[in-house]
Design an enzyme around this catalytic site. Sequence first.
Site, PDB file in Angstrom:
ATOM      1  N   CYS A 170       1.107  -0.981  -0.141  1.00  0.00           N
ATOM      2  CA  CYS A 170      -0.263  -0.035  -0.023  1.00  0.00           C
ATOM      3  C   CYS A 170       0.536   1.140  -0.197  1.00  0.00           C
ATOM      4  CB  CYS A 170      -0.392   0.369   1.388  1.00  0.00           C
ATOM      5  SG  CYS A 170      -1.482  -1.422   1.622  1.00  0.00           S
ATOM      6  N   ARG A 218       3.263   1.515  -7.530  1.00  0.00           N
ATOM      7  CA  ARG A 218       3.397   0.613  -6.036  1.00  0.00           C
ATOM      8  C   ARG A 218       2.548  -0.613  -6.621  1.00  0.00           C
ATOM      9  NH1 ARG A 218       6.303   2.203  -1.312  1.00  0.00           N
ATOM     10  NH2 ARG A 218       4.321   1.092   0.172  1.00  0.00           N
ATOM     11  N   TRP A 268      -3.417  -2.433  -1.866  1.00  0.00           N
ATOM     12  CA  TRP A 268      -3.098  -3.583  -2.060  1.00  0.00           C
ATOM     13  C   TRP A 268      -3.619  -4.363  -1.491  1.00  0.00           C
ATOM     14  CZ3 TRP A 268      -0.401  -5.879  -6.529  1.00  0.00           C
ATOM     15  CH2 TRP A 268       0.296  -7.052  -6.518  1.00  0.00           C
ATOM     16  N   ASN A 291      -0.070   0.914   6.447  1.00  0.00           N
ATOM     17  CA  ASN A 291       0.093  -0.562   4.748  1.00  0.00           C
ATOM     18  C   ASN A 291       0.874  -1.247   6.599  1.00  0.00           C
ATOM     19  OD1 ASN A 291       2.322  -1.613   2.927  1.00  0.00           O
ATOM     20  ND2 ASN A 291       3.498   0.363   2.999  1.00  0.00           N
ATOM     21  N   GLY A 292       1.060  -2.691   5.818  1.00  0.00           N
ATOM     22  CA  GLY A 292       1.555  -3.571   6.546  1.00  0.00           C
ATOM     23  C   GLY A 292       0.026  -4.037   6.885  1.00  0.00           C
ATOM     24  N   GLU A 308      15.673 -23.501 -11.523  1.00  0.00           N
ATOM     25  CA  GLU A 308      15.586 -21.526 -11.521  1.00  0.00           C
ATOM     26  C   GLU A 308      16.970 -20.996 -11.484  1.00  0.00           C
ATOM     27  OE1 GLU A 308      12.788 -20.197 -11.084  1.00  0.00           O
ATOM     28  OE2 GLU A 308      13.780 -18.254 -10.177  1.00  0.00           O
ATOM     29  N   LYS A 348      17.105 -17.876 -14.957  1.00  0.00           N
ATOM     30  CA  LYS A 348      17.056 -17.119 -14.592  1.00  0.00           C
ATOM     31  C   LYS A 348      18.086 -16.351 -15.768  1.00  0.00           C
ATOM     32  CE  LYS A 348      14.170 -15.308 -11.261  1.00  0.00           C
ATOM     33  NZ  LYS A 348      13.390 -16.166 -12.069  1.00  0.00           N
ATOM     34  N   GLU A 402      16.961 -16.024 -19.540  1.00  0.00           N
ATOM     35  CA  GLU A 402      16.031 -14.567 -19.557  1.00  0.00           C
ATOM     36  C   GLU A 402      16.787 -14.135 -19.397  1.00  0.00           C
ATOM     37  OE1 GLU A 402      12.756 -14.644 -16.481  1.00  0.00           O
ATOM     38  OE2 GLU A 402      13.499 -15.430 -15.547  1.00  0.00           O
ATOM     39  N   HIS A 447      23.802 -39.929 -18.165  1.00  0.00           N
ATOM     40  CA  HIS A 447      22.764 -40.855 -18.931  1.00  0.00           C
ATOM     41  C   HIS A 447      22.735 -40.087 -20.487  1.00  0.00           C
ATOM     42  CE1 HIS A 447      21.885 -43.122 -15.837  1.00  0.00           C
ATOM     43  NE2 HIS A 447      21.558 -41.955 -15.255  1.00  0.00           N
ATOM     44  N   LYS A 489       5.562  -9.593 -18.858  1.00  0.00           N
ATOM     45  CA  LYS A 489       5.638  -9.759 -16.684  1.00  0.00           C
ATOM     46  C   LYS A 489       4.264 -10.908 -16.319  1.00  0.00           C
ATOM     47  CE  LYS A 489       6.325  -9.614 -12.410  1.00  0.00           C
ATOM     48  NZ  LYS A 489       7.246 -11.088 -11.651  1.00  0.00           N
TER      49      LYS A 489
HETATM   50  C1  F6R Z   1      10.844 -16.106 -14.516  1.00  0.00           C
HETATM   51  C2  F6R Z   1       9.817 -15.711 -14.389  1.00  0.00           C
HETATM   52  C3  F6R Z   1       7.974 -16.450 -15.674  1.00  0.00           C
HETATM   53  C4  F6R Z   1       7.229 -16.572 -14.467  1.00  0.00           C
HETATM   54  C5  F6R Z   1       6.002 -17.297 -15.492  1.00  0.00           C
HETATM   55  C6  F6R Z   1       5.082 -17.327 -14.465  1.00  0.00           C
HETATM   56  O1  F6R Z   1      11.424 -15.167 -14.081  1.00  0.00           O
HETATM   57  O2  F6R Z   1       8.988 -14.799 -14.110  1.00  0.00           O
HETATM   58  O3  F6R Z   1       9.141 -17.998 -15.391  1.00  0.00           O
HETATM   59  O4  F6R Z   1       7.433 -17.320 -13.124  1.00  0.00           O
HETATM   60  O5  F6R Z   1       5.805 -16.405 -16.304  1.00  0.00           O
HETATM   61  O6  F6R Z   1       4.066 -16.517 -14.076  1.00  0.00           O
HETATM   62  P1  F6R Z   1       3.302 -16.622 -12.824  1.00  0.00           P
HETATM   63  O7  F6R Z   1       3.799 -17.047 -11.338  1.00  0.00           O
HETATM   64  O8  F6R Z   1       2.193 -15.039 -12.826  1.00  0.00           O
HETATM   65  O9  F6R Z   1       1.856 -17.703 -13.232  1.00  0.00           O
END
Ligand code: F6R
Length: 615
Positions: free
Chosen positions: A2, A27, A79, A105-106, A488, A492, A495, A511, A610
Amino acid sequence: MCGIFGVTGEPDALPLILGALHQLEYRGYDSAGVALVADGGIWRVRAADGTRSVADLSQLTTDHPPPVGHGAGIGHTRWATHGHPTAENAHPHLDCTGRLALVHNGIIENHGALRADLVAGGHIMSSATDTEVMAHLIERHMAAGLSLAEATRAALGLVRGAFSIAVVHADEPDTIVAARRSTPLVLGLRQGVALLASDIPALLGHARQLYALADDEVAVLTPGAISVTTLAGTPVRPEELHIAWDLEAARKDGYEDFMSKEMHEQPGAVAATLLDRRGPDGRLRLDEMRLSPADLRQVDKVCIVACGSSYHAALVAKYAIEHWVKLPTEVDIASEFRYRDPVMTERTLCVGVSQSGETLDTSKAIEEASRLGAKVLVVSNVVDSSMARQADGVLYTRAGPEVGVASTKCHLAQIVALEILGLTLAQIHGTLTPEQIASALNEMDRLPELIEQALRRSSAVDDVAGKLIEARDFFFLGRHVGYPMALEGALKLKELAYLRAEGYAAGELKHGPIALIEPGTVVVGIATRNRLWEKLLSNIAEVHSRGATVVLVADDGDREAAAVADHVLWVPPCSPLLSPVVGVVPLQQLAYRLARLHGHDVDRPRNLAKTVTVE
Ligand code: F6R
């Protein structure tokens, strides 16, 4: 999270407050509101129209302007955490008299007990928020004759959790009382005016001097003056801030990009996700989840569906749920799930994991699970996201908005939320004793501090990244929970740094893929201790002897791991099932630094969105 803004001494406060709320929109938020002390009472307007809410407030206040001549004013972008994103739950909240308004906020951890006590004492609540209890607590103390500041200090002494608040009262029309614990609050001054905000961008251009309020300090703002005390009432001097940031830098809190800001927010994201999960009897209690213990008791199989980093969090949860609850747990890539013939019954718990709660593949997967009769639970970071509304139950990660495209803080919060779910299932199925659950939760409570320690070691990761700048081929290897961590870490790096990186189960390497290992290949091994640690080290020795450059993530002081590595990324040790929450941090940092060294935009990697709302 928030956003909060407040001002006193400004003859025309409303445009200033609306402008500041507009500044706070970045935010992320779902609703907004403003209150002014006017006409001997409180004038208030609220809107819950997602990211159009501040624009709605402007329209509403143009159509129905506040009375001319007013005192202090406060505003808020919400939020949602407790309570749906509706106008009733939007801030400011009023007390029973309607003469006090408060923004927050919190998260107030003991809001349930406080609410019950206030309601028993005759207070009438008009929202489902944790925030509203504070308005009524302050009201109760003012009714006993205390001033607004004294009553706020007394009320906050009863509150557990994290907060920054701003309160106004019709009896003290030019005063704003503000306080904080664990979430930020900044104060500002200029001739005849005092201001406050939850972050610096909202104050830039409005105040000449800026001050930071510290934990458990209470500030009284009057036109052109600020005085600060501790909760006990002892006067203190607030720390003056010297900010040379422009607006963009201020939004990033002084970090170079949102990704580093969000990585640094990880301890808070994990702490918030853990908050308020235990009842007074110490038992786990997932109030917001909507699925009853009876629903969960009949579960005989768990199936988790997700994409990307959320999928990796789900893979970690599989190890935890199978170990703690002894329930078969399948994890599926959401885009594959609905095109095979998944076998589910009404005793299957299907968990959709999604930061955004809008990812089309995951949303369609849970729709399919529902059609097949499964109970559907969603783990989402966005309150009332499409998936949260679609599901039978929901468990929120409380990481706050994530702006960087690559998921960081939400990934860690997802692991924690899923493990809380695992422990809850273990409690309901009786597969762990209360002592075992308490001990796991106590260890989880240490995670924010361990993440903090891992974050503080970023310069050591930067040094290693500097030595890998020429590398083009990476393997990330792990076993047990180290395997999803490897996935993971590789994701990272792909991407963000656009480097070829494969995440592999270390035992599977021989294998086939071991044929690719040659001098110049970088192998990042997850060597934090779990029961396959020795076997992992043997797998690492195999690639080392074939000329790979080996980087290991290892527990502090692990000499045996260091002996087979060219570089070690040290992490503070913790138990294997929790270790991904700490061990992923240096992997994020490695990808971040390599991306920066290669000159890439870490917040907006190429070709990525995103939220992926297409198949
Ligand atoms: C990687 C990343 C993506 C999301 C994926 C799922 O850093 O951010 O792989 O994890 O697109 O997104 P959500 O979690 O919003 O369903």
